[in-house]
Design an enzyme around this catalytic site. Sequence first.
Site, PDB file in Angstrom:
ATOM      1  N   ALA A 186       0.794  -1.226   0.000  1.00 28.78           N
ATOM      2  CA  ALA A 186       0.000   0.000   0.000  1.00 28.78           C
ATOM      3  C   ALA A 186       0.832   1.286   0.000  1.00 28.78           C
ATOM      4  O   ALA A 186       0.517   2.231  -0.703  1.00 28.78           O
ATOM      5  CB  ALA A 186      -0.929  -0.008   1.212  1.00 28.78           C
ATOM      6  N   GLU A 188       3.607   2.074  -1.175  1.00 31.57           N
ATOM      7  CA  GLU A 188       4.539   2.336  -2.277  1.00 31.57           C
ATOM      8  C   GLU A 188       3.847   3.151  -3.368  1.00 31.57           C
ATOM      9  O   GLU A 188       3.686   2.719  -4.515  1.00 31.57           O
ATOM     10  CB  GLU A 188       5.098   0.986  -2.765  1.00 31.57           C
ATOM     11  CG  GLU A 188       5.867   0.286  -1.634  1.00 31.57           C
ATOM     12  CD  GLU A 188       6.186  -1.185  -1.892  1.00 31.57           C
ATOM     13  OE1 GLU A 188       5.988  -1.654  -3.021  1.00 31.57           O
ATOM     14  OE2 GLU A 188       6.641  -1.855  -0.942  1.00 31.57           O
ATOM     15  N   ARG A 239       1.574  -1.221   4.836  1.00 30.26           N
ATOM     16  CA  ARG A 239       2.118  -2.039   3.748  1.00 30.26           C
ATOM     17  C   ARG A 239       1.157  -3.156   3.317  1.00 30.26           C
ATOM     18  O   ARG A 239       1.000  -3.447   2.137  1.00 30.26           O
ATOM     19  CB  ARG A 239       3.434  -2.662   4.244  1.00 30.26           C
ATOM     20  CG  ARG A 239       3.972  -3.844   3.474  1.00 30.26           C
ATOM     21  CD  ARG A 239       5.223  -4.364   4.195  1.00 30.26           C
ATOM     22  NE  ARG A 239       5.665  -5.657   3.748  1.00 30.26           N
ATOM     23  CZ  ARG A 239       6.707  -5.863   2.919  1.00 30.26           C
ATOM     24  NH1 ARG A 239       7.363  -4.831   2.423  1.00 30.26           N
ATOM     25  NH2 ARG A 239       7.077  -7.074   2.591  1.00 30.26           N
ATOM     26  N   ARG A 255       3.790 -12.164   0.393  1.00 28.41           N
ATOM     27  CA  ARG A 255       4.260 -13.399   1.034  1.00 28.41           C
ATOM     28  C   ARG A 255       3.146 -14.441   1.062  1.00 28.41           C
ATOM     29  O   ARG A 255       3.292 -15.474   1.674  1.00 28.41           O
ATOM     30  CB  ARG A 255       4.709 -13.111   2.488  1.00 28.41           C
ATOM     31  CG  ARG A 255       5.829 -12.096   2.642  1.00 28.41           C
ATOM     32  CD  ARG A 255       7.180 -12.619   2.154  1.00 28.41           C
ATOM     33  NE  ARG A 255       8.258 -11.661   2.384  1.00 28.41           N
ATOM     34  CZ  ARG A 255       8.538 -10.627   1.582  1.00 28.41           C
ATOM     35  NH1 ARG A 255       7.831 -10.429   0.472  1.00 28.41           N
ATOM     36  NH2 ARG A 255       9.528  -9.794   1.872  1.00 28.41           N
ATOM     37  N   TYR A 360      17.481 -10.574   0.306  1.00 26.72           N
ATOM     38  CA  TYR A 360      17.240 -11.519   1.406  1.00 26.72           C
ATOM     39  C   TYR A 360      16.265 -12.564   0.897  1.00 26.72           C
ATOM     40  O   TYR A 360      15.598 -12.366  -0.116  1.00 26.72           O
ATOM     41  CB  TYR A 360      16.622 -10.787   2.601  1.00 26.72           C
ATOM     42  CG  TYR A 360      15.528  -9.839   2.196  1.00 26.72           C
ATOM     43  CD1 TYR A 360      14.242 -10.299   1.910  1.00 26.72           C
ATOM     44  CD2 TYR A 360      15.780  -8.472   2.049  1.00 26.72           C
ATOM     45  CE1 TYR A 360      13.243  -9.443   1.498  1.00 26.72           C
ATOM     46  CE2 TYR A 360      14.783  -7.604   1.635  1.00 26.72           C
ATOM     47  CZ  TYR A 360      13.524  -8.094   1.364  1.00 26.72           C
ATOM     48  OH  TYR A 360      12.543  -7.237   0.938  1.00 26.72           O
ATOM     49  N   GLU A 382      11.958  -2.658  -8.102  1.00 18.91           N
ATOM     50  CA  GLU A 382      11.955  -1.772  -6.936  1.00 18.91           C
ATOM     51  C   GLU A 382      12.401  -0.406  -7.434  1.00 18.91           C
ATOM     52  O   GLU A 382      13.558  -0.224  -7.818  1.00 18.91           O
ATOM     53  CB  GLU A 382      12.920  -2.274  -5.850  1.00 18.91           C
ATOM     54  CG  GLU A 382      12.547  -3.620  -5.233  1.00 18.91           C
ATOM     55  CD  GLU A 382      11.454  -3.522  -4.169  1.00 18.91           C
ATOM     56  OE1 GLU A 382      11.008  -2.398  -3.839  1.00 18.91           O
ATOM     57  OE2 GLU A 382      11.043  -4.583  -3.661  1.00 18.91           O
TER      58      GLU A 382
HETATM   59 ZN   LIG Z   1       6.827  -3.717  -1.933  1.00 18.90          ZN
END
Ligand SMILES: [Zn+2]
Length: 429
Positions: A186, A188, A239, A255, A360, A382
């Site tokens: 959210a 971003e 988020r 995820r 990661y 990104e």
């Molecule tokens: Zn993201």
Amino acid sequence: MMRTYIIGFMVLFGGVYAKHELYDGHILYEITVQHADQVQFVSRLETLLHVDVFSYAVPGRPGHVLVSKDNRELFENELSAAGIEYKIVVENIKDMLDLEDKLLQEAVSKSSNRTRNGGLSFDRIYTYAEIDAFLDDLPRLFPGLVTLVNAGNSVEGRPIKYIRISTTNFQDPIKPVIFIESLLHAREWITLPITLYAIHKLVIDVTEQDLLQDIDWVILPIVNPDGYVFSHAESRFWRKNRAPGALCAGVDLNRNFDVNWGTASSSIACMETYHGPRPFSEPETSIIRDIMLEHRGRLQLFLDIHSFGSLILYGYGNGVLPPNGLILHTVGVHMATAIDAVKASWNPNYTVGNVALVLYEASGSAGDFGQAVGVPLSYTYELPGYRFGIGGLGFLVDPNFIEQAGMETWEGIKVGARYIRDNYRLLNV
Ligand SMILES: [Zn+2]
Ligand SMILES: *[C@@H]1O[C@H](CO)[C@@H](O)[C@H](O)[C@H]1NC(C)=O
Ligand SMILES: *[C@@H]1O[C@H](CO)[C@@H](O)[C@H](O)[C@H]1NC(C)=O
């Protein structure tokens, strides 16, 4: 009379400025780690102190962490004890949130909102309601090219709509399909102009006919409408989605996909990377899955647009490379190079790589799911994270970067699109 006036004024003033009280006194840190033990240590601090990790620090790449006033001393002591270097980027993040509000409000008041030919202007950030209305208009303005699909509702019942762009109504099996989505996360906000820009260049201001003639496009600007609305109204750094929970709301949609689900994410509902009760527990992720499966075979390029970090990432999130890893990397580099050639001067060049190697391990991501169901080129972008000429502000939008972000990212998308156009045709003719 005077009294009413003052109260009225305070209510108005409060309404405008009270919303960031939540973040008053929060400090934004940049932290630098040297080795894997320190990475682990920061990750434990996240669980322990519930600090908000904007970006994870890895050796060679600093991370950014938002810490409340109350946790400040503990956080700094823990880092020092572990020998982890840190510096304060912003002393009180509320100041930056107020600045962002001010700049974005000014941008709205100066905005023309629509371009000459019915498109959205790239001088401001649009709300969910505005995007919803825009998407509704498109098939009427561009019949025979744009179809609107209402894919279903979010947890809180907001329609999740996407458009299909095709000169042949998706009926030509020779054409590869490209799927681009934004705002799975959210906060971003800068990712929204990327999908809007793609729509602009494919529908409203078409300068490259080949991309339209040879390819079918699926574009979904707001995957997580509840979170997006919440990040505007309540909590700027929200988020997840807004799935209700006993202690904490929200599932990390990136995820929640059924690929290595639950292996590198959090099972704690209050964490930012909470993977949800089971794979595809959320309507938002189920909708993306269904789009991918519907176009299975023809879907050749999937782009999940996030921020921030200036990265083009591919799977898998556990560090295992797909069989076409070399092609994934090569096309990723070509896309990155095209963006770098026109990028804003203050942003670093893009880095390309496997997500687990560059950043990661992460499980259950949309990008990994695309890869797993046979999309040969599945990437997470990104976007750059420098704002107002300062590093590390990450999620906050500089209105001056909106059009630039759309333009430069589109250069990368075009490279990926032409790659699959050329290679898909070779395979199928
Ligand atoms: Zn993201
Ligand atoms: C653009 O939209 C905003 C918010 O809806 C509005 O305040 C502004 O007046 C609009 N600008 C124009 C030129 O219509
Ligand atoms: C950034 O990328 C451009 C274009 O690929 C290249 O010319 C330049 O040398 C790169 N800059 C750095 C600092 O690597």
